[in-house]
Scaffold this motif. Sequence first.
Motif, PDB file in Angstrom:
ATOM      1  N   PRO A   1       0.820  -1.221   0.000  1.00 47.39           N
ATOM      2  CA  PRO A   1       0.000   0.000   0.000  1.00 47.39           C
ATOM      3  C   PRO A   1       0.848   1.261   0.000  1.00 47.39           C
ATOM      4  CG  PRO A   1       0.054  -0.969   2.194  1.00 47.39           C
ATOM      5  CD  PRO A   1       0.745  -1.943   1.273  1.00 47.39           C
ATOM      6  N   ILE A   2       0.213   2.378  -0.309  1.00 48.21           N
ATOM      7  CA  ILE A   2       0.885   3.676  -0.237  1.00 48.21           C
ATOM      8  C   ILE A   2       1.362   3.895   1.200  1.00 48.21           C
ATOM      9  CG2 ILE A   2       0.509   6.164  -0.337  1.00 48.21           C
ATOM     10  CD1 ILE A   2      -1.400   5.721  -2.629  1.00 48.21           C
ATOM     11  N   GLY A   3       2.634   4.192   1.343  1.00 43.86           N
ATOM     12  CA  GLY A   3       3.187   4.365   2.681  1.00 43.86           C
ATOM     13  C   GLY A   3       3.756   3.098   3.275  1.00 43.86           C
ATOM     14  N   GLY A   4       3.546   1.940   2.616  1.00 44.29           N
ATOM     15  CA  GLY A   4       4.114   0.685   3.087  1.00 44.29           C
ATOM     16  C   GLY A   4       3.363   0.077   4.250  1.00 44.29           C
ATOM     17  N   PHE A   5       3.974  -0.923   4.881  1.00 45.84           N
ATOM     18  CA  PHE A   5       3.395  -1.611   6.036  1.00 45.84           C
ATOM     19  C   PHE A   5       3.984  -1.025   7.317  1.00 45.84           C
ATOM     20  CE2 PHE A   5       3.499  -5.197   2.838  1.00 45.84           C
ATOM     21  CZ  PHE A   5       2.154  -5.106   2.522  1.00 45.84           C
ATOM     22  N   HIS A   6       3.115  -0.701   8.263  1.00 42.41           N
ATOM     23  CA  HIS A   6       3.578  -0.143   9.530  1.00 42.41           C
ATOM     24  C   HIS A   6       2.724  -0.676  10.675  1.00 42.41           C
ATOM     25  CE1 HIS A   6       6.144   2.649   7.374  1.00 42.41           C
ATOM     26  NE2 HIS A   6       5.105   3.059   6.655  1.00 42.41           N
ATOM     27  N   LEU A   7       3.356  -0.823  11.836  1.00 42.20           N
ATOM     28  CA  LEU A   7       2.603  -1.146  13.051  1.00 42.20           C
ATOM     29  C   LEU A   7       2.296   0.168  13.760  1.00 42.20           C
ATOM     30  CD1 LEU A   7       4.420  -4.332  14.436  1.00 42.20           C
ATOM     31  CD2 LEU A   7       2.501  -4.169  12.873  1.00 42.20           C
ATOM     32  N   ASP A   8       1.303   0.882  13.219  1.00 39.00           N
ATOM     33  CA  ASP A   8       0.943   2.170  13.801  1.00 39.00           C
ATOM     34  C   ASP A   8       0.009   1.966  14.991  1.00 39.00           C
ATOM     35  OD1 ASP A   8      -1.460   1.490  12.613  1.00 39.00           O
ATOM     36  OD2 ASP A   8      -1.234   2.879  10.946  1.00 39.00           O
ATOM     37  N   ALA A   9      -0.503   3.075  15.522  1.00 37.19           N
ATOM     38  CA  ALA A   9      -1.341   3.014  16.722  1.00 37.19           C
ATOM     39  C   ALA A   9      -2.584   2.168  16.493  1.00 37.19           C
ATOM     40  CB  ALA A   9      -1.729   4.427  17.149  1.00 37.19           C
ATOM     41  N   ARG A  10      -3.150   2.256  15.293  1.00 37.50           N
ATOM     42  CA  ARG A  10      -4.369   1.487  15.007  1.00 37.50           C
ATOM     43  C   ARG A  10      -4.068  -0.014  14.994  1.00 37.50           C
ATOM     44  NH1 ARG A  10      -6.542   4.687  11.604  1.00 37.50           N
ATOM     45  NH2 ARG A  10      -5.054   4.154   9.977  1.00 37.50           N
ATOM     46  N   VAL A  11      -2.940  -0.403  14.426  1.00 32.38           N
ATOM     47  CA  VAL A  11      -2.574  -1.818  14.389  1.00 32.38           C
ATOM     48  C   VAL A  11      -2.276  -2.328  15.793  1.00 32.38           C
ATOM     49  CG1 VAL A  11      -0.930  -3.490  13.464  1.00 32.38           C
ATOM     50  CG2 VAL A  11      -1.699  -1.593  12.035  1.00 32.38           C
ATOM     51  N   LEU A  12      -1.552  -1.528  16.583  1.00 33.11           N
ATOM     52  CA  LEU A  12      -1.238  -1.943  17.952  1.00 33.11           C
ATOM     53  C   LEU A  12      -2.503  -2.024  18.799  1.00 33.11           C
ATOM     54  CD1 LEU A  12       2.068   0.049  18.583  1.00 33.11           C
ATOM     55  CD2 LEU A  12       1.799  -2.379  18.057  1.00 33.11           C
ATOM     56  N   ALA A  13      -3.458  -1.111  18.540  1.00 44.42           N
ATOM     57  CA  ALA A  13      -4.734  -1.193  19.256  1.00 44.42           C
ATOM     58  C   ALA A  13      -5.468  -2.480  18.896  1.00 44.42           C
ATOM     59  CB  ALA A  13      -5.594   0.023  18.916  1.00 44.42           C
ATOM     60  N   PHE A  14      -5.388  -2.863  17.619  1.00 40.09           N
ATOM     61  CA  PHE A  14      -5.985  -4.143  17.209  1.00 40.09           C
ATOM     62  C   PHE A  14      -5.308  -5.305  17.937  1.00 40.09           C
ATOM     63  CE2 PHE A  14      -5.276  -7.903  14.574  1.00 40.09           C
ATOM     64  CZ  PHE A  14      -6.578  -8.329  14.364  1.00 40.09           C
ATOM     65  N   THR A  15      -3.981  -5.254  18.039  1.00 42.50           N
ATOM     66  CA  THR A  15      -3.252  -6.325  18.725  1.00 42.50           C
ATOM     67  C   THR A  15      -3.680  -6.418  20.191  1.00 42.50           C
ATOM     68  OG1 THR A  15      -1.364  -5.953  17.270  1.00 42.50           O
ATOM     69  CG2 THR A  15      -0.958  -7.205  19.280  1.00 42.50           C
ATOM     70  N   PHE A  16      -3.781  -5.254  20.840  1.00 42.83           N
ATOM     71  CA  PHE A  16      -4.204  -5.246  22.249  1.00 42.83           C
ATOM     72  C   PHE A  16      -5.628  -5.779  22.386  1.00 42.83           C
ATOM     73  CE2 PHE A  16      -6.069  -3.025  25.945  1.00 42.83           C
ATOM     74  CZ  PHE A  16      -5.236  -3.530  26.943  1.00 42.83           C
ATOM     75  N   GLY A  17      -6.515  -5.340  21.485  1.00 39.80           N
ATOM     76  CA  GLY A  17      -7.891  -5.839  21.523  1.00 39.80           C
ATOM     77  C   GLY A  17      -7.965  -7.331  21.267  1.00 39.80           C
ATOM     78  N   ALA A  18      -7.138  -7.806  20.324  1.00 37.69           N
ATOM     79  CA  ALA A  18      -7.130  -9.242  20.028  1.00 37.69           C
ATOM     80  C   ALA A  18      -6.649 -10.044  21.225  1.00 37.69           C
ATOM     81  CB  ALA A  18      -6.235  -9.525  18.819  1.00 37.69           C
TER      82      ALA A  18
END
Length: 821
Positions: free
Chosen positions: A366-383
Amino acid sequence: MFLNDLRFAFRQFYKNPGYAFAVILTLALGIGVNTAVFSMVDGFMLRRLPYPEPERLAALVVHKQGVGQRSGKPFTDDDNSFDGATWQLLKNNVTGVTFASYGISNGVNLKAGADAGGAVRYVHNTRVSAHYFDVLGIPLYLGRSFSEQEDVQHGPPVVVLSYKLWQSTFHSDPKLIGKSIDLKGEPYMVVGILPQNAVTPTNADLFTPLQPAPTGECGGNNCGIYVRLKPGVSWQQVNAQLNHVHLPDFSEVETRNHGQAWIYARPMQRELAGDMHDEVSALMLAVSFILLIACANLAGLTLVRISRRTPEVATRLALGATRFDVLRQLWVENLLLALVGAAAGVFLALLILSGLRGFLPEWMIPIGGFHLDARVLAFTFGASLITSLLFGALPALQTRRVDLRSSIAAGSHAVVGSAGRTRQWLIGAEVALTVILLAAAGLLVRTLIHLESVPPGFDPTNVMTAKVSLDDARYRNSAAFQSLMQKSVAAMRQIPGIQSAAVGLSVPYERGLNEPIWLKDGQHAGAQDGSSVAYVTPDYFATLRIPILAGRAFTDSDSATSERVAIVNTSFAKQFYGESSPLGRHFVSGDSNGTVFTIVGVVSEIAKKPGMAQDAPISHEPVYYLATAQTPQGLANGAHMWFQPSWIVRTRGHIPGLTESMQRALAEADPNLPFSGFYSMQQILDEQLQMQRIQVLLLAVLGSLALVLSAIGIYSLVSNLVVQRTREIGIRIALGSTIEEAMIHVGSSGLMAAGAGLAAGVALSLIAMRALASEIYGVKTHDPITFGAVLFTLALIALVASFLPTLRISRIQPADTLRTE
């Protein structure tokens, strides 16, 4: 209170490190792959685009739905390509947006100038209309974008450079604005430089005016349209205006397909995701299965642990602890393990994403590449929180059934039967989900095998191809074009070890140019249709060893002054002439100004990427070939805007330095014409099947992971049954039962759970695989070979996992068991 629970949890894990390690490892695998894939979902579908007010950006799309005339099946189609006439119609009738159009990106030749040694570079060019950068919201670093006067046919040649190209090739010269550079064989005036961090959908090196019109590049459906809302206008208003635009082919959809068609504005986020939107959605669903399987495994492990801790729980309750206190303690333990597992999962996700960056092609990032941003980390915490709830829920419910007196007296055996049955249900669910993943992976593997097995129709061994951009002003006249063909092919033949050489607009496995044709005779005389077309030099068929089935190949006598001739493949012959011979038949090619071509030969079908039906990544379709000496220059010039012709050589064996020798041979014809790349036929095939290979690899990895987790689940179920039922087994053997009978009795628990899961998995797969129908070719969604292989593999794994732990039964001593009793 919480700190006491936390300290007690650490003491429990210290006493049972094997259990803690198994839980953390399982969570790391489940959460890690989910975090990595959610990062892809975030990049393609959720992350804010790097444009001002991206919610006001959209792409126009034609939606069609109806019933296929040949198949009789319902269809839907979304097409984001338009022609110049539609572009003008939309601009005149839809007033709520600012319009911008773009063409297909291609490679062009750029002469760097005296400061760079006059070297010619191959760079990527995108043709765009006026207001393109305004619609995207990209202010230029220097200069300006294209004006309306420059964006008309035969307008002045101007160019906007990317910051990177300006910096690397022109040394960041601020005085370059207003000067000319040698681009595509003619001078182009530089009018603008993009800012350093500008992100464009095509990530091109430079941009030239598209000049959309009813003729030229946008004469067919070759141009896309971006729009930006004007102030005070909503998308509802724009779509209402679009609903009043009726294109000519809409009536055909209504009458022939009994359907309807309309134009709508698709959000820019969804447009730029393209095919990856559906791919990452399906991948997210697949990895969610992995997380569910991991949760089922963990719930089983926790059930066993709770059953062993039953006396402890009963003692705590007897000493005054409430059931809530016990449940809170269990939740704290589960949450602590989930958080540690999530941290390990994040580390695993970083490793996965690092591997994907080097493995996936640019268009799949994707544009900007792959990143573990705040939204991804929030998903990890929720998971991790949800996972702790899921794998802790059943064990927590188990503690509610603890009876103090019987539990203290009987120890851990008080809940063995109930926990065992629950674990069997969990194992069955794991196996069912594993069947779905393995069936999907199997169907994709079978699809890839089918596509790779499509008869090539030529001999790909010892063939090397090289591409050149001829979107060049120097070769827009016939004399220069023909001279290049003759001189370059002659020079290629002189390379030691070369058996033959030729040039073709396209080669096998590639998509060809689509052209309309008018049939002059035969059973469909007077009909207009379409076909793929390629110009070729006389030795094209001999070099690729494409069999001539009837008639003759091209010769040097097929010149600009001789009768216009064509060669067709068997698909062309069958579709347009049926069983009768096409030799001597006549047709008119789209860009030939009415020139009639006579068919003089029929060749074998070659495997290629279809451009007309697009029914599979590799298949066969009608193709006609024209001799380069007789190719209408308008057709060649139009083709060169989208396609790079290939120089093809067949060698007698391996030739060291072949690519350098080919470049030197081309330089003898034109020293300012660089090859853009060299490709073997296998590399071309691999590129066309890139998506299928990646799908197979990713699903095979996920299916294998699910298989391992399921095997571990079955093994641990039976293993714990052996431990928990040691007393019962010892008594059975003492009373006359054989060791083999005891092994079968205990091992059957795992087999029954797996068998129920297999049955449920097959039933669910037959439904779920319908969603894969558009991704599989040459195999049915209920392919018996695939399902048979999946069932056999899982049954074998279940058999081994069920009976391997029962080998411990042979070490049980009945006398010791009875003495303990």
